[in-house]
Design a protein around this motif. Structure first.
Motif, PDB file in Angstrom:
ATOM      1  N   SER A  54      -1.741  -8.581  10.640  1.00 35.47           N
ATOM      2  CA  SER A  54      -2.750  -8.417   9.591  1.00 35.47           C
ATOM      3  C   SER A  54      -2.662  -6.978   9.084  1.00 35.47           C
ATOM      4  CB  SER A  54      -4.148  -8.689  10.137  1.00 35.47           C
ATOM      5  OG  SER A  54      -4.281 -10.036  10.506  1.00 35.47           O
ATOM      6  N   PHE A  55      -2.777  -6.822   7.770  1.00 38.37           N
ATOM      7  CA  PHE A  55      -2.734  -5.497   7.152  1.00 38.37           C
ATOM      8  C   PHE A  55      -3.996  -5.269   6.338  1.00 38.37           C
ATOM      9  CE2 PHE A  55       1.669  -6.383   7.986  1.00 38.37           C
ATOM     10  CZ  PHE A  55       2.244  -5.150   8.257  1.00 38.37           C
ATOM     11  N   VAL A  56      -4.433  -4.018   6.290  1.00 38.93           N
ATOM     12  CA  VAL A  56      -5.514  -3.597   5.404  1.00 38.93           C
ATOM     13  C   VAL A  56      -5.028  -2.349   4.676  1.00 38.93           C
ATOM     14  CG1 VAL A  56      -7.840  -2.598   5.295  1.00 38.93           C
ATOM     15  CG2 VAL A  56      -7.421  -4.590   6.740  1.00 38.93           C
ATOM     16  N   ARG A  93     -10.472  -2.236  -1.091  1.00 34.13           N
ATOM     17  CA  ARG A  93      -9.889  -2.667   0.183  1.00 34.13           C
ATOM     18  C   ARG A  93      -9.123  -3.954  -0.079  1.00 34.13           C
ATOM     19  NH1 ARG A  93     -13.773  -3.226   5.208  1.00 34.13           N
ATOM     20  NH2 ARG A  93     -13.176  -1.052   5.563  1.00 34.13           N
ATOM     21  N   ILE A  94      -7.883  -3.992   0.391  1.00 32.64           N
ATOM     22  CA  ILE A  94      -7.041  -5.189   0.289  1.00 32.64           C
ATOM     23  C   ILE A  94      -6.773  -5.668   1.713  1.00 32.64           C
ATOM     24  CG2 ILE A  94      -4.836  -6.132  -0.486  1.00 32.64           C
ATOM     25  CD1 ILE A  94      -4.757  -3.745  -2.511  1.00 32.64           C
ATOM     26  N   TYR A  95      -6.996  -6.952   1.932  1.00 27.20           N
ATOM     27  CA  TYR A  95      -6.806  -7.548   3.258  1.00 27.20           C
ATOM     28  C   TYR A  95      -5.711  -8.601   3.195  1.00 27.20           C
ATOM     29  CZ  TYR A  95      -7.890 -10.516   7.319  1.00 27.20           C
ATOM     30  OH  TYR A  95      -7.821 -11.260   8.472  1.00 27.20           O
ATOM     31  N   VAL A  96      -4.709  -8.462   4.058  1.00 28.57           N
ATOM     32  CA  VAL A  96      -3.631  -9.435   4.186  1.00 28.57           C
ATOM     33  C   VAL A  96      -3.721 -10.008   5.599  1.00 28.57           C
ATOM     34  CG1 VAL A  96      -1.124  -9.765   4.183  1.00 28.57           C
ATOM     35  CG2 VAL A  96      -2.167  -8.139   2.580  1.00 28.57           C
ATOM     36  N   PRO A  97      -4.279 -11.217   5.757  1.00 30.43           N
ATOM     37  CA  PRO A  97      -4.450 -11.765   7.100  1.00 30.43           C
ATOM     38  C   PRO A  97      -3.139 -12.143   7.782  1.00 30.43           C
ATOM     39  CG  PRO A  97      -5.241 -13.313   5.446  1.00 30.43           C
ATOM     40  CD  PRO A  97      -4.884 -12.060   4.728  1.00 30.43           C
ATOM     41  N   GLN A  98      -2.132 -12.542   6.982  1.00 25.74           N
ATOM     42  CA  GLN A  98      -0.838 -12.970   7.528  1.00 25.74           C
ATOM     43  C   GLN A  98       0.269 -12.241   6.773  1.00 25.74           C
ATOM     44  OE1 GLN A  98      -0.115 -15.745   9.731  1.00 25.74           O
ATOM     45  NE2 GLN A  98      -2.239 -16.248  10.120  1.00 25.74           N
ATOM     46  N   GLY A  99       0.659 -11.073   7.259  1.00 23.46           N
ATOM     47  CA  GLY A  99       1.721 -10.304   6.618  1.00 23.46           C
ATOM     48  C   GLY A  99       2.882 -10.114   7.569  1.00 23.46           C
ATOM     49  N   GLN A 100       4.066  -9.942   6.996  1.00 23.76           N
ATOM     50  CA  GLN A 100       5.253  -9.713   7.817  1.00 23.76           C
ATOM     51  C   GLN A 100       6.133  -8.681   7.135  1.00 23.76           C
ATOM     52  OE1 GLN A 100       7.812 -13.130   8.282  1.00 23.76           O
ATOM     53  NE2 GLN A 100       8.764 -12.310  10.109  1.00 23.76           N
ATOM     54  N   VAL A 101       6.585  -7.696   7.904  1.00 21.87           N
ATOM     55  CA  VAL A 101       7.555  -6.750   7.368  1.00 21.87           C
ATOM     56  C   VAL A 101       8.847  -7.521   7.147  1.00 21.87           C
ATOM     57  CG1 VAL A 101       8.926  -4.682   7.844  1.00 21.87           C
ATOM     58  CG2 VAL A 101       6.505  -4.752   8.483  1.00 21.87           C
ATOM     59  N   SER A 103      -9.128   8.621   6.448  1.00 25.99           N
ATOM     60  CA  SER A 103      -8.835   8.067   7.774  1.00 25.99           C
ATOM     61  C   SER A 103      -7.545   7.264   7.793  1.00 25.99           C
ATOM     62  CB  SER A 103     -10.000   7.188   8.233  1.00 25.99           C
ATOM     63  OG  SER A 103     -10.227   6.150   7.304  1.00 25.99           O
ATOM     64  N   GLY A 104      -6.930   7.056   6.638  1.00 31.69           N
ATOM     65  CA  GLY A 104      -5.668   6.319   6.555  1.00 31.69           C
ATOM     66  C   GLY A 104      -5.761   5.185   5.563  1.00 31.69           C
ATOM     67  N   GLY A 105      -4.729   5.032   4.755  1.00 26.20           N
ATOM     68  CA  GLY A 105      -4.738   4.008   3.715  1.00 26.20           C
ATOM     69  C   GLY A 105      -4.068   2.712   4.109  1.00 26.20           C
ATOM     70  N   VAL A 106      -3.237   2.726   5.168  1.00 25.28           N
ATOM     71  CA  VAL A 106      -2.537   1.522   5.629  1.00 25.28           C
ATOM     72  C   VAL A 106      -2.873   1.317   7.097  1.00 25.28           C
ATOM     73  CG1 VAL A 106      -0.292   0.421   5.986  1.00 25.28           C
ATOM     74  CG2 VAL A 106      -0.642   1.888   3.987  1.00 25.28           C
ATOM     75  N   LEU A 107      -3.413   0.131   7.396  1.00 25.53           N
ATOM     76  CA  LEU A 107      -3.781  -0.195   8.781  1.00 25.53           C
ATOM     77  C   LEU A 107      -3.177  -1.533   9.154  1.00 25.53           C
ATOM     78  CD1 LEU A 107      -6.617   0.973   7.204  1.00 25.53           C
ATOM     79  CD2 LEU A 107      -7.081   1.366   9.599  1.00 25.53           C
ATOM     80  N   VAL A 108      -2.895  -1.714  10.447  1.00 23.37           N
ATOM     81  CA  VAL A 108      -2.263  -2.939  10.922  1.00 23.37           C
ATOM     82  C   VAL A 108      -2.947  -3.382  12.213  1.00 23.37           C
ATOM     83  CG1 VAL A 108      -0.458  -1.704  12.202  1.00 23.37           C
ATOM     84  CG2 VAL A 108      -0.012  -4.006  11.378  1.00 23.37           C
ATOM     85  N   ALA A 109      -3.002  -4.715  12.415  1.00 24.26           N
ATOM     86  CA  ALA A 109      -3.608  -5.294  13.616  1.00 24.26           C
ATOM     87  C   ALA A 109      -2.930  -6.623  13.909  1.00 24.26           C
ATOM     88  CB  ALA A 109      -5.112  -5.515  13.401  1.00 24.26           C
TER      89      ALA A 109
END
Length: 193
Positions: free
Chosen positions: A129-131, A142-150, A16-22
C-alpha cells in the motif's frame, strides 16, 4: 463560475515525508488529514521532480460499413506513479527498491556503522500500500493506493556530480473493496464557522 487563484495548488510534500509505504491490508486512510496507520513508513526525501501520476486509457473504434465510428470500446486502463527516492541509506527505501526479502540491516557496532546488505536478483516485488501526501498552505492532498507494486526501477548512477537516486514506477491495481485503483482526497483547509 469566477476564477479563484486560491484554488491553485502546488504539490509540495509534507515535512514528514511525501511517499509512504505499508504492507497490503494495513488500515486505510479515510480522508486527507487524519493520522496514518503506524505501519506506513516514510521513504524520506524524493527528488526535485516530485511525483508524477499517469492514468492511461486505450480504446478501439468500432466502425460500421461505410466508415462511420459507431462505438468506442475501452480496452485498457492503468494508473501509475513515478518518483525518485534519494535517501540511499534509508533501509525502507532499499526494501522498496530491491524487495524487503533482499535487504538485510545490521545495527551499528563499536567497529562499523549500520550495514545494509542488498541482493540484486530477479525476484518479483510484492504488492504494497502506498500513500502520497502533499500540502500547500492549509490545503492538503492525499493519494491512497491500496494495492501497488513497484514494476520498474530506473538506472542507478554513481557519480560525484549528483546524488544517488532510485527512479521508481508503481503500478496501482484495482482494489475490489475500494472499486478503484487509487483514491485521492483534496482538502482546502478552510473550516466552517
Amino acid at each position: 463560475m469566477a476564477t479563484n487563484s486560491a484554488n491553485v495548488l502546488a504539490g509540495k510534500p509534507l515535512a514528514s515525508g511525501g511517499v509512504l509505504v505499508a504492507p497490503v491490508g494495513s488500515t486505510a486512510p479515510t480522508n486527507a488529514a487524519t493520522a496514518l496507520d503506524a505501519a506506513f513508513k516514510a521513504l524520506g526525501y524524493v527528488g526535485e521532480d516530485g511525483l508524477t501520476e499517469s492514468a492511461e486509457r486505450s480504446t478501439d473504434k468500432v466502425k460500421a460499413w461505410g466508415g462511420d465510428v459507431v462505438k468506442v470500446v475501452q480496452t485498457d486502463y492503468a494508473v501509475t506513479y513515478q518518483f525518485t527516492l534519494i535517501e540511499t541509506l534509508n533501509a525502507d527505501v532499499l526494501k522498496t527498491v530491491y524487495g524487503a526479502s533482499n535487504v538485510t540491516t545490521t545495527a551499528a557496532t563499536s567497529t562499523t556503522g549500520t550495514l545494509q546488505a542488498v541482493k540484486l536478483n530477479s525476484d518479483t516485488f510484492p504488492r504494497q500500500s502506498f500513500v502520497f501526501e502533499m500540502k500547500d498552505g492549509d490545503s492538503r492532498i492525499r493519494i491512497y493506493v491500496p494495492q501497488g507494486q513497484v514494476t520498474e526501477v530506473g538506472e542507478v548512477t554513481y557519480s560525484d556530480e549528483d546524488v544517488i537516486g532510485y527512479e521508481v514506477t508503481v503500478e496501482a491495481f484495482r482494489d475490489s473493496a475500494l472499486g478503484a485503483n487509487a483514491l485521492k482526497w483534496l482538502d482546502d483547509g478552510k473550516f466552517s464557522a
